[in-house]
Each structure stands twice: as C-alpha cells, then as structure tokens.
Design an enzyme around this catalytic site. Structure first.
Site, PDB file in Angstrom:
ATOM      1  N   TYR A  65       7.208   9.875   0.178  1.00 52.56           N
ATOM      2  CA  TYR A  65       6.279   8.749   0.136  1.00 52.56           C
ATOM      3  C   TYR A  65       6.705   7.612   1.060  1.00 52.56           C
ATOM      4  CZ  TYR A  65       4.957  11.342  -4.038  1.00 52.56           C
ATOM      5  OH  TYR A  65       4.598  12.336  -4.897  1.00 52.56           O
ATOM      6  N   ILE A 100       7.198   2.042   1.942  1.00 55.22           N
ATOM      7  CA  ILE A 100       7.238   3.008   0.846  1.00 55.22           C
ATOM      8  C   ILE A 100       5.926   2.957   0.078  1.00 55.22           C
ATOM      9  CG2 ILE A 100       8.460   3.719  -1.242  1.00 55.22           C
ATOM     10  CD1 ILE A 100      10.954   2.404  -0.123  1.00 55.22           C
ATOM     11  N   CYS A 101       5.324   4.117  -0.122  1.00 59.42           N
ATOM     12  CA  CYS A 101       4.031   4.218  -0.813  1.00 59.42           C
ATOM     13  C   CYS A 101       4.266   4.325  -2.313  1.00 59.42           C
ATOM     14  CB  CYS A 101       3.264   5.434  -0.289  1.00 59.42           C
ATOM     15  SG  CYS A 101       1.653   5.672  -1.079  1.00 59.42           S
ATOM     16  N   MET A 102       4.347   3.175  -2.985  1.00 60.12           N
ATOM     17  CA  MET A 102       4.535   3.126  -4.435  1.00 60.12           C
ATOM     18  C   MET A 102       3.676   2.003  -5.001  1.00 60.12           C
ATOM     19  SD  MET A 102       8.656   3.637  -4.917  1.00 60.12           S
ATOM     20  CE  MET A 102       8.534   3.316  -6.692  1.00 60.12           C
ATOM     21  N   LEU A 144      -1.939   0.609   3.478  1.00 60.16           N
ATOM     22  CA  LEU A 144      -1.777   1.294   2.192  1.00 60.16           C
ATOM     23  C   LEU A 144      -2.470   0.530   1.074  1.00 60.16           C
ATOM     24  CD1 LEU A 144      -0.147   3.184   0.118  1.00 60.16           C
ATOM     25  CD2 LEU A 144       1.588   1.394   0.209  1.00 60.16           C
TER      26      LEU A 144
END
Length: 422
Positions: A343, A350-352, A405
C-alpha cells in the site's frame, strides 16, 4: 507586528498594551518608590500556576516571575468547534495562524499593587485591545493580578462565544490574610532576606514547578539518553520563546511531548522494534526506523539482503506534524528503501484510511500508528525494490499522491479486504 501606541503609554514591543497607569516596566519602585512586590504577589503567581497549568484546556500560564507573566488563551476545543477554529461570530486575531492561542503578556512594576499590571497582546486585533482597555476599571485591591485575569478570561470567552470556564471562579478565593498584610510590612531582618527570595523567584519557571512525586512518575521508565533529549527540547522551546521565534502550537507541542515520553517508556521501543529521531531537534518532524517486521515475511528476508548490500536493514519513515495535531493526522511517507506493494504509493505516500482526516482519531497514539504501518506493509506484501532509483521518493511526490488518494476515497469510500486476505 508593531502597533500604534496607546495614548499616555509607551510601546515596549509588538502587540497592544494597556491596563497600567503609564509606568514603564520596572519604574516607580525601588528606593523612594515603594517596597516592591511582596509575598502577596508570590502567592498570586502560585495560585495562578495551580489553576491554569500548562495542560489546561482553556487558559495556560506559560511562564511567570516577579516582574513578568506570559499566558495563552486557547481558542479550539470548546462548544463543539474543530481544531483551529474559533467558534462564534468573532474570528481568530488578524495575522494569527488558525489554531494558535491568543498570547498575552503582563509587566508587573516594583510598586505593585499600588501600580496596576501593564498588559499587552501579540495581535493588532482591536477587539483584543478593547478587552485590555476595560481593565482600567479595576484599580484597587491586593490581588489586582487575579482580578485582571478573571476579567480577561471572561471577556475573551464572550468575544469568541465560548462557555465561561468554571475554573475562573477559583480566582475569587482569598489569599491568607495574615500573609498578605503582616508580611508585606516586613521587619528589617525579613527585608535583608528578601533579595535572596527575589532572586530565586525572578528565575521561576511555572512549568518546572512540579511536585517531586509528579516529576518522578513523569520520568519513570525513561532512559538517561532519552531524558536528555526531552530536556533539550524544553530548553530549545524556552529559548525560542525568548527570541520570539515560537513555532507550532501549545496544544500540539504538549501532545507531541507526551507521545515522545510514552514512546521512550514503551517496551516495543526498548525492545528494538523501532527507533525515533527528531529531524534537526524539531518536535514536529520525526524520522522513524522500522527495525523489525514479521520474520516469516518476504519483507523481512529482503531487509536482510539489503543489510548485506547497503548496510541498512530498516525501513525509514518520516512523520511530519502540523499545529493542529492531534486533531489532524501526521503526514507519513516512506523515505527508504523503495518498496513495491504494501500500500505504498508513488513518492512514498502510504495508502491507509488511518492517515486521512476521515479515518483519523485524536485518541490514536503515535506508537499505535507506527505498529499499524509495520503490520500493513507486511499484509500488503511489500517488497524491497533493489536497484530502484531512490530519487523517486520525495516529499513533493508523496504529497501529490496522498492528495489524489484522499480525493478518490472521499468519492468512492474505502475497501476493506476479507479477513482471509490479511
């Protein structure tokens, strides 16, 4: 910022000044000018520190001594307002950063309480000047400092449409009468001892005035090296304040100091799962090294190979915090090595959901975020990209990826994978 001088008064520096009787700080006392501030003032200062400590949610005493007082009125956190927003019709002071407190200073002459305190504010907002102007109505009393502060806090709450804080009423409690009358008229022996007392109190920093037990528990479980780091941070903050170069907000600084203390006590930190370094000693910029990941993961094996090739077996993250932390999440990115999967987006973002305003909670601890990122990298099957161009990870590219994102997920929501997918 410079301000026009109030009529009949001298302007000592930035901001607006009112509340005295035209005396310059330090004037009117000493030989031939009165006995100078006595024990009554000391007890006023100690009472203020006990009520409006550095962790108070509305009003805080930043520092105090016999001739000067610095305090902060916090705008956020009341009446359902979000961080950085002052509820009600009146906006934060002009020229201020949203979320910054209203900073107020007081000069106390040697003739106090015969000469009232002289107040100033770090703002050119005429509404704040009006608050200080109303202090001229309060002219008599042995506790002018307490009376002035009660009026200031009450008027600021009205100005920003905030509820009156109940602690303000504690300023009405009387000081011990015998100590404010008999001791103010000191004997010759007592007068001889006064210079020593005054010298101690001139360097009295309110934040450091803590019970021995409280300080012991605060530092308990923290190693000497890390205690030295915390002390250096506090020293730098005091110096920045004296130089007029304060950065960040009281709210964010206090929380980040707490987070750092908690990390230094943590068994995960002491056990070598991760390490934390402040970039240029800034409390708002952290480098975090993930030293241990799941030993059964491919990422762990990659890090062992990386150690053989480059001498580094960790993942370096950067955490940057804004003034409105903890109400907004930190911005987190991978600095090195270049990863695929896990991710991790272009530039190292960071894709969170956890790291977006939508998924963030002010209750989250930084250690829990660090451990969650470590687990997410493994679950996302992150791999080290050996030989990749390291320049592809940068702050600018990471911010661009993060912005995209957030926009995508604000429209489409977040996908939660099945448990069997990890």
């Amino acid at each position: 910022m410079q301000q026009p001088q109030p009529q009949g008064q001298q302007q000592p520096g930035p901001g607006q000044q009112l509340g005295g009787q035209g005396a310059a700080p330090g004037a009117g006392g000493g030989p031939g000018g009165g006995p100078g501030p006595g024990p009554c003032l000391r007890r006023e200062l100690k009472l203020l520190e006990s009520i409006f400590h550095r962790g108070h949610e509305r009003f805080r005493i930043a520092s105090a001594c016999l001739d000067e007082l610095s305090c902060e009125f916090l705008l956020a956190g009341a009446g359902g307002a979000g961080a950085g927003a002052a509820p009600g019709p009146h906006l934060p002071p002009r020229g201020s950063v949203p979320g910054d407190p209203v900073r107020i200073h007081c000069n106390i002459t040697e003739s106090y309480p015969a000469v009232p305190p002289i107040w100033s504010v770090e703002s050119d907002d005429p509404n704040l000047a009006a608050v200080l102007e109303r202090l001229v109505d309060i002219k008599k009393g042995n506790t002018l400092l307490l009376q002035h502060l009660k009026r200031i806090i009450s008027d600021l709450c009205k100005l920003y449409n905030l509820p009156q804080h109940p602690d303000v009423e504690m300023l009405d409690q009387p000081l011990p009468a015998e100590q404010c009358t008999q001791e103010d008229v000191s004997s010759e022996d007592e007068d001889e001892e006064m210079p020593e007392d005054t010298e101690d109190l001139d360097h009295y920093e309110m934040k450091e005035e803590e019970p021995a037990e409280g300080k012991k528990s605060e530092d308990d479980g923290i190693g000497k090296e890390n205690l030295a780091i915390l002390e250096k941070i506090k020293k730098n903050q005091r110096q920045d304040y004296l130089n007029g170069a304060v950065s960040g907000s009281v709210q964010a600084t206090d929380r980040l100091m707490k987070e750092l203390r908690d990390i230094y006590r943590s068994q995960s930190f002491k056990g070598g799962n991760y390490a934390v370094e402040l970039v240029n000693d800034s409390l708002y910029d952290w480098n975090v090294k993930l030293l241990k990941v799941d030993q059964d993961s491919a990422l762990h094996n990659d890090l062992q190979i990386l150690k053989e090739k480059e001498g580094a077996d960790f993942i370096l993250l950067n955490f940057s915090f804004k003034d409105n932390f903890p109400f907004d999440p930190p911005f987190v990115r991978v600095v090195s090595p270049v990863l695929s999967g896990g991710y991790v987006l272009g530039g190292g973002a960071i894709c969170m959901e956890l790291l977006t305003k939508q998924g963030w909670s002010s209750a989250y601890s930084i250690e829990s975020v660090i451990m969650q990122i470590s687990a997410t990298l493994v679950k996302g099957k992150a791999r080290v990209q050996f030989g990749a161009n390291k320049s592809q990870y940068s702050l600018t590219r990471a911010q661009q990826s993060y912005k995209s994102l957030v926009q995508i997920h604000e429209k489409n929501g977040w996908y939660t994978p099945p448990k069997e997918d990890g």
